[in-house]
Structure formats: structure tokens, C-alpha cells
Design an enzyme around this catalytic site. Structure first.
Site, PDB file in Angstrom:
ATOM      1  N   GLU A 145       4.564 -17.987   0.633  1.00 34.82           N
ATOM      2  CA  GLU A 145       3.884 -17.651   1.885  1.00 34.82           C
ATOM      3  C   GLU A 145       2.449 -18.166   1.849  1.00 34.82           C
ATOM      4  OE1 GLU A 145       2.816 -13.470   2.490  1.00 34.82           O
ATOM      5  OE2 GLU A 145       4.012 -13.005   0.722  1.00 34.82           O
ATOM      6  N   CYS A 198       6.903 -11.761   0.913  1.00 30.89           N
ATOM      7  CA  CYS A 198       7.269 -11.745  -0.510  1.00 30.89           C
ATOM      8  C   CYS A 198       8.772 -11.784  -0.738  1.00 30.89           C
ATOM      9  CB  CYS A 198       6.724 -10.491  -1.181  1.00 30.89           C
ATOM     10  SG  CYS A 198       4.945 -10.400  -1.129  1.00 30.89           S
ATOM     11  N   HIS A 256       9.764  -5.048  -6.297  1.00 30.48           N
ATOM     12  CA  HIS A 256       8.638  -5.898  -5.886  1.00 30.48           C
ATOM     13  C   HIS A 256       7.347  -5.180  -6.268  1.00 30.48           C
ATOM     14  CE1 HIS A 256       5.819  -8.292  -3.830  1.00 30.48           C
ATOM     15  NE2 HIS A 256       5.562  -7.397  -2.887  1.00 30.48           N
TER      16      HIS A 256
HETATM   17  P1  HMG Z   1      -7.050   2.159  -1.401  1.00 27.32           P
HETATM   18  O1  HMG Z   1      -6.824   2.783  -0.091  1.00 27.32           O
HETATM   19  O2  HMG Z   1      -8.404   1.643  -1.705  1.00 27.32           O
HETATM   20  O3  HMG Z   1      -6.652   3.107  -2.572  1.00 27.32           O
HETATM   21  O4  HMG Z   1      -6.033   0.982  -1.644  1.00 27.32           O
HETATM   22  P2  HMG Z   1      -6.392   4.708  -2.567  1.00 27.32           P
HETATM   23  O5  HMG Z   1      -7.632   5.404  -2.149  1.00 27.32           O
HETATM   24  O6  HMG Z   1      -5.106   5.046  -1.861  1.00 27.32           O
HETATM   25  O7  HMG Z   1      -6.205   4.895  -4.130  1.00 27.32           O
HETATM   26  C1  HMG Z   1      -5.131   4.297  -4.779  1.00 27.32           C
HETATM   27  C2  HMG Z   1      -4.654   5.249  -5.849  1.00 27.32           C
HETATM   28  O8  HMG Z   1      -5.702   5.357  -6.833  1.00 27.32           O
HETATM   29  C3  HMG Z   1      -4.400   6.675  -5.349  1.00 27.32           C
HETATM   30  O9  HMG Z   1      -3.281   7.143  -6.054  1.00 27.32           O
HETATM   31  C4  HMG Z   1      -5.640   7.416  -5.795  1.00 27.32           C
HETATM   32  O10 HMG Z   1      -5.424   8.813  -5.994  1.00 27.32           O
HETATM   33  C5  HMG Z   1      -5.928   6.718  -7.102  1.00 27.32           C
HETATM   34  P3  HMG Z   1      -1.972   7.633  -5.242  1.00 27.32           P
HETATM   35  O11 HMG Z   1      -2.401   8.735  -4.363  1.00 27.32           O
HETATM   36  O12 HMG Z   1      -1.547   6.431  -4.420  1.00 27.32           O
HETATM   37  O13 HMG Z   1      -1.003   7.994  -6.311  1.00 27.32           O
HETATM   38  N1  HMG Z   1      -7.334   6.863  -7.567  1.00 27.32           N
HETATM   39  C6  HMG Z   1      -7.662   7.051  -8.847  1.00 27.32           C
HETATM   40  N2  HMG Z   1      -6.916   7.148  -9.951  1.00 27.32           N
HETATM   41  C7  HMG Z   1      -7.569   7.332 -11.137  1.00 27.32           C
HETATM   42  N3  HMG Z   1      -8.923   7.436 -11.229  1.00 27.32           N
HETATM   43  C8  HMG Z   1      -9.696   7.329 -10.142  1.00 27.32           C
HETATM   44  C9  HMG Z   1      -9.076   7.128  -8.885  1.00 27.32           C
HETATM   45  N4  HMG Z   1      -9.530   6.999  -7.614  1.00 27.32           N
HETATM   46  C10 HMG Z   1      -8.442   6.833  -6.820  1.00 27.32           C
HETATM   47  N5  HMG Z   1     -11.033   7.420 -10.250  1.00 27.32           N
HETATM   48  C11 HMG Z   1      -3.880   0.072  -0.965  1.00 27.32           C
HETATM   49  C12 HMG Z   1      -4.599   1.111  -1.809  1.00 27.32           C
HETATM   50  C13 HMG Z   1      -2.434  -0.037  -1.401  1.00 27.32           C
HETATM   51  C14 HMG Z   1      -3.931   0.515   0.495  1.00 27.32           C
HETATM   52  C15 HMG Z   1      -4.605  -1.301  -1.120  1.00 27.32           C
HETATM   53  O14 HMG Z   1      -4.589  -1.723  -2.454  1.00 27.32           O
HETATM   54  C16 HMG Z   1      -4.023  -2.401  -0.247  1.00 27.32           C
HETATM   55  O15 HMG Z   1      -4.256  -2.462   0.960  1.00 27.32           O
HETATM   56  N6  HMG Z   1      -3.258  -3.327  -0.872  1.00 27.32           N
HETATM   57  C17 HMG Z   1      -2.614  -4.447  -0.163  1.00 27.32           C
HETATM   58  C18 HMG Z   1      -1.349  -4.019   0.561  1.00 27.32           C
HETATM   59  C19 HMG Z   1      -0.218  -3.726  -0.395  1.00 27.32           C
HETATM   60  O16 HMG Z   1      -0.197  -4.150  -1.523  1.00 27.32           O
HETATM   61  N7  HMG Z   1       0.802  -2.978   0.110  1.00 27.32           N
HETATM   62  C20 HMG Z   1       1.957  -2.661  -0.684  1.00 27.32           C
HETATM   63  C21 HMG Z   1       3.228  -2.549   0.155  1.00 27.32           C
HETATM   64  S1  HMG Z   1       3.451  -4.005   1.169  1.00 27.32           S
HETATM   65  C22 HMG Z   1       4.087  -5.208   0.064  1.00 27.32           C
HETATM   66  O17 HMG Z   1       4.437  -4.880  -1.019  1.00 27.32           O
HETATM   67  C23 HMG Z   1       4.123  -6.618   0.547  1.00 27.32           C
HETATM   68  C24 HMG Z   1       3.040  -7.529   0.034  1.00 27.32           C
HETATM   69  O18 HMG Z   1       3.287  -7.900  -1.307  1.00 27.32           O
HETATM   70  C25 HMG Z   1       2.931  -8.762   0.933  1.00 27.32           C
HETATM   71  C26 HMG Z   1       4.175  -9.554   1.246  1.00 27.32           C
HETATM   72  O19 HMG Z   1       5.276  -9.052   1.409  1.00 27.32           O
HETATM   73  O20 HMG Z   1       3.996 -10.762   1.440  1.00 27.32           O
HETATM   74  C27 HMG Z   1       1.676  -6.865   0.041  1.00 27.32           C
END
Ligand code: HMG
Length: 390
Positions: free
Chosen positions: A79, A111, A233
Site C-alpha cells: 500500500e 495490510c 496482523h
Molecule cells: P494512543 O491513543 O496514543 O495510545 O495510541 P493510548 O492512550 O490508547 O495508549 C495505548 C496503550 O498504552 C493503552 O493500553 C494505555 O493504557 C497504555 P490499553 O488500554 O490499550 O491496553 N499506556 C501505558 N502503558 C504503560 N505505561 C504507561 C502508559 N501510558 C499509556 N506509562 C493508537 C494508540 C492505536 C490509537 C495509535 O497508536 C494509532 O493511531 N495507531 C495507528 C492505527 C493502528 O495501528 N490501528 C490498529 C488497527 S487498524 C490496522 O491494524 C490496520 C493498519 O495496519 C493499516 C492497514 O491495514 O493498512 C493500521
């Protein structure tokens, strides 16, 4: 007749950013990255690397070790397309010196498309068992600076040789499928970085998993108990852990934390250090599972869940072939990760911001990659690749 993966090999760029560097610059506790999203490092491409050089480098060891005279098809899933018309696969085909009597094309659905390529490869081999198909997934994951997606970047490529009587994995014929028109992650043609609704995307991922498994069962797939290991994935490795917990709940299985870790952890080892490589991510996870599981996996069934935003998802199964260990590339894969050069934040920014020319001028790239192929220039709107001495 069994059809499946005869050989698997991955490649990633030779620059690596420790997530601690990013956490420090953004004033975030590093544990959020290391534990919260499960990423320790991410690979960064050099200016003279792109999806073509990564793909060719991933496939090179396979091409060198197999008789390619029966290769009739090359499928490149990505992609991170470099051209709206010409397939990246054609450049890769040339760099690898593959036979001319070959169909070569590029496939896209976020993906997910590598899984579609693998299934198509299996179908072609089932029709003509003497032929081989080379499937390559290759991507460079890019999000906006300072966005929540930034720590989930990365890059890599994985190549798989598909044929009859495979040495590594039989790909079983039943699949569970799911498609839904959603805007969780996408990249319009005029953007170099993806747009994402991060939290929503994780919800759609889990919803798709549930639907794909349900369909797998309805299509006559194996029961949950027959699976020994799992590979999901991995946009970030914590996502795979959440997915497995979700699946266990769906199939009403209660396992100890140790048992869950045993089923999943081997598939996370490489991605934790590479980051998201979109199409390649799940298959680098598969290589990781084969390389890093202590137990002998002969005849074990692996559950695979492939997800591509937008979205299309598939649950399918692979059976490990007896004697598979003899054909693994574990030492090479580990050495590849160990030999990367650690970069500081200014270097990360230089690589991130390296200009992508849009005029027809003569743009020579600095020689930085340590890989076997490089994008030496973009000149008169043409991409010029060369082999290096590596
Ligand atoms: P965010 O919103 O900054 O993170 O980003 P958060 O606030 O949700 O924190 C993440 C985790 O860290 C949480 O744990 C927190 O509690 C923890 P959870 O509640 O999820 O278990 N945390 C801590 N842990 C330890 N010590 C600390 C601490 N602070 C917080 N101090 C988000 C998260 C996934 C939204 C972001 O990374 C993002 O936007 N990523 C890109 C999108 C993505 O990867 N989506 C996945 C599904 S879609 C997919 O897989 C397709 C893709 O590959 C593309 C394609 O298909 O082409 C993306």
C-alpha cells in the site's frame, strides 16, 4: 496434494530508532511504547531504499536457493505504491533476474493484500502443481509527525515461495472472510502519510476478527481446540495480544496468562523491533513464530488473522510440515535485526523529511543502504535502481 509455503525470508531497512528516543522528544513515558503498544524499536528506510529495494532484498536469498525455471507468477502486495500504473513487481522482477515468461502484478487492499496474493498463489499452484509463485509483501508505514500513529511506523518486506508439497507450511483451503466499508485508516493519492481514526480502527479490527472467525466456522473450518499457535496482523504487537484475548473470549476458552503467552509470543519477537510493515507485518510475524518457538512445531496448526483497514479480513490456517526447521532462515533474520544502525532524533527527522521529487529533474540519492539493491536516482520522472556489492 498439499499447497503452501516452501520458503520464507524477510528484510528490513538498516536504520533503527529506539522508541525511547521518540518518547524522550515527546515527553512520554517510554513504558507507554514498550508496554502499552508493545513496540521497542522501528526500522527507518534510507533515502535510497523503497518498497522495490526492500522487496528485492527479501526475495534474493530465496531466488538464489531455488530453481526458478518454473516460476510463472510474481505477486507484490503493497500500500506504499510508487506508481499509479506500473507494478512495483516489474522492477523487482528485473532486479532479481527472474524468467521473462512470467505474470507480474501489484495487489492492494491496505495490510490485507498479501493474504489475497498468497491465496491466489495457492490457487494457481493447485491448477498447475509444477509451477511456482513468488509472493512478496513490502511496505513503509508512515504517519504524521506528533500523531498517535507516529510510534507505530516501521518498514519491511517478506518474500514467500509458494508451491506444491511445501517444506514449511501447508495453507489449508478453508478461509473465513469479512468485508465492510469503513473509514478507519486510508491514504488519499495526494498524501504521503496515512490518515487514521486510531481508536476506531482497533475496534473495527476486533469486530472483523469476530466476523471472520464466525465465517471460518460456518465454512467448515477446524474447531478452536485444534490450533496450537496464532499469528495476527500486527500494526503494533499489543494489538495482537488484544486480538488473541478477544478470540479466546469468543471461543469461550479460559487459559492462564502463561498459556496465552506461549501461543502468541513467538510471533511478536521480530515485529516488536521492526514496527508496522503493513502488508508484510503478519508474514514477518509468521517467520518470527517459526524461528522463535522453542517447541518443535511439526504437524501443529497455526491460526492466522489478516486485517486490512477499510476493511477486509481473513482467518485461515496453516499446518507446519514435518522437518520444517531444516529450511528456516533464523540466523540470517536475527543478524539482519542486530546489524541495523541506531539513529538519533535528528537523523530520524532527516530520513522522515527526505524530499520525494515531483519534478522531472535529476535527483541522485546518497548511498546509505547496506542492502543489495538501491534506488540510486529519480531522473526525468523515472526511478533508477542498481545492485550494490552487498
Ligand atoms: P494512543 O491513543 O496514543 O495510545 O495510541 P493510548 O492512550 O490508547 O495508549 C495505548 C496503550 O498504552 C493503552 O493500553 C494505555 O493504557 C497504555 P490499553 O488500554 O490499550 O491496553 N499506556 C501505558 N502503558 C504503560 N505505561 C504507561 C502508559 N501510558 C499509556 N506509562 C493508537 C494508540 C492505536 C490509537 C495509535 O497508536 C494509532 O493511531 N495507531 C495507528 C492505527 C493502528 O495501528 N490501528 C490498529 C488497527 S487498524 C490496522 O491494524 C490496520 C493498519 O495496519 C493499516 C492497514 O491495514 O493498512 C493500521
Amino acid at each position: 496434494m498439499k499447497v503452501g509455503i516452501e520458503d520464507i525470508c524477510f528484510y528490513t531497512a538498516n536504520y533503527v530508532l529506539d522508541m525511547a528516543v521518540l518518547a524522550d522528544v515527546h515527553g512520554i513515558e517510554v513504558e507507554k511504547f514498550y508496554q502499552g503498544i508493545g513496540q521497542v524499536e522501528m526500522s527507518m528506510a534510507a533515502p535510497d531504499e523503497d518498497i522495490v529495494t526492500l522487496a528485492a532484498a527479501a526475495a534474493k536469498p530465496i531466488v538464489e536457493n531455488h530453481d526458478m525455471s518454473q516460476l510463472r507468477t510474481v505477486l507484490v502486495a503493497t500500500e506504499s505504491g510508487i506508481d499509479q500504473s506500473k507494478s512495483a513487481g516489474v522492477y523487482v522482477h528485473n532486479l532479481l533476474g527472474l524468467p521473462s515468461h512470467c505474470r507480474v502484478l501489484e495487489m492492494k487492499q491496505a495490510c490485507y493484500s498479501a493474504t489475497s496474493a498468497l491465496q491466489m498463489a495457492c490457487s494457481l499452484v493447485a491448477r498447475q502443481p509444477e509451477q511456482k509463485v513468488l509472493v512478496i509483501a513490502t511496505d513503509i508505514a508512515r504517519y504524521d509527525l506528533n500523531s498517535s500513529g507516529e510510534p507505530t511506523q516501521g518498514c519491511g518486506a517478506v518474500a514467500m515461495l509458494v508451491g506444491a508439497n511445501p517444506k514449511l507450511l501447508e495453507i489449508e483451503p478453508v478461509s473465513g472472510l469479512f468485508c465492510e466499508d469503513v473509514m478507519d485508516f486510508w491514504r488519499p493519492n495526494y498524501r504521503s502519510t496515512a490518515l487514521v481514526d486510531g481508536k476506531y480502527s482497533t475496534k473495527v479490527y476486533l469486530r472483523s476478527l469476530k466476523q471472520a472467525w464466525q465465517d471460518y466456522q460456518e465454512q467448515g473450518g477446524h474447531s478452536a481446540d485444534t490450533f496450537s499457535y496464532f499469528c495476527y496482523h500486527q500494526p503494533f504487537t499489543r494489538m495482537a495480544q488484544k486480538a488473541h484475548t478477544h478470540w479466546l473470549k469468543q471461543v469461550k476458552k479460559e487459559l492462564s496468562a502463561e498459556a496465552i503467552e506461549q501461543q502468541l509470543e513467538p510471533s511478536l519477537v521480530y515485529n516488536r523491533r521492526i514496527g508496522n510493515s503493513y502488508t508484510a507485518s503478519m508474514y514477518i510475524g509468521l517467520a518470527s513464530l517459526l524461528d522463535n518457538t522453542q517447541e518443535n512445531l511439526d504437524n501443529k496448526r497455526i491460526g492466522l488473522f489478516s486485517y486490512g483497514s477499510g476493511c477486509v479480513a481473513e482467518w485461515f490456517a496453516a499446518k507446519v510440515q514435518p522437518g520444517y526447521r531444516e529450511y528456516l532462515r533464523t540466523a540470517y533474520h536475527q543478524q539482519l535485526l542486530e546489524s541495523r544502525t541506531a539513529i538519533d532524533y535528528p537523523t530520524y527527522r532527516r530520513l522522515y523529511e527526505f524530499p520525494n521529487p515531483t519534478d522531472g529533474g535529476d535527483h541522485q540519492n546518497p548511498h546509505e543502504t547496506t542492502g543489495p539493491f538501491r534506488l540510486s536516482a529519480i531522473s526525468q520522472h523515472k526511478r533508477l535502481y542498481e545492485k550494490t556489492s552487498s
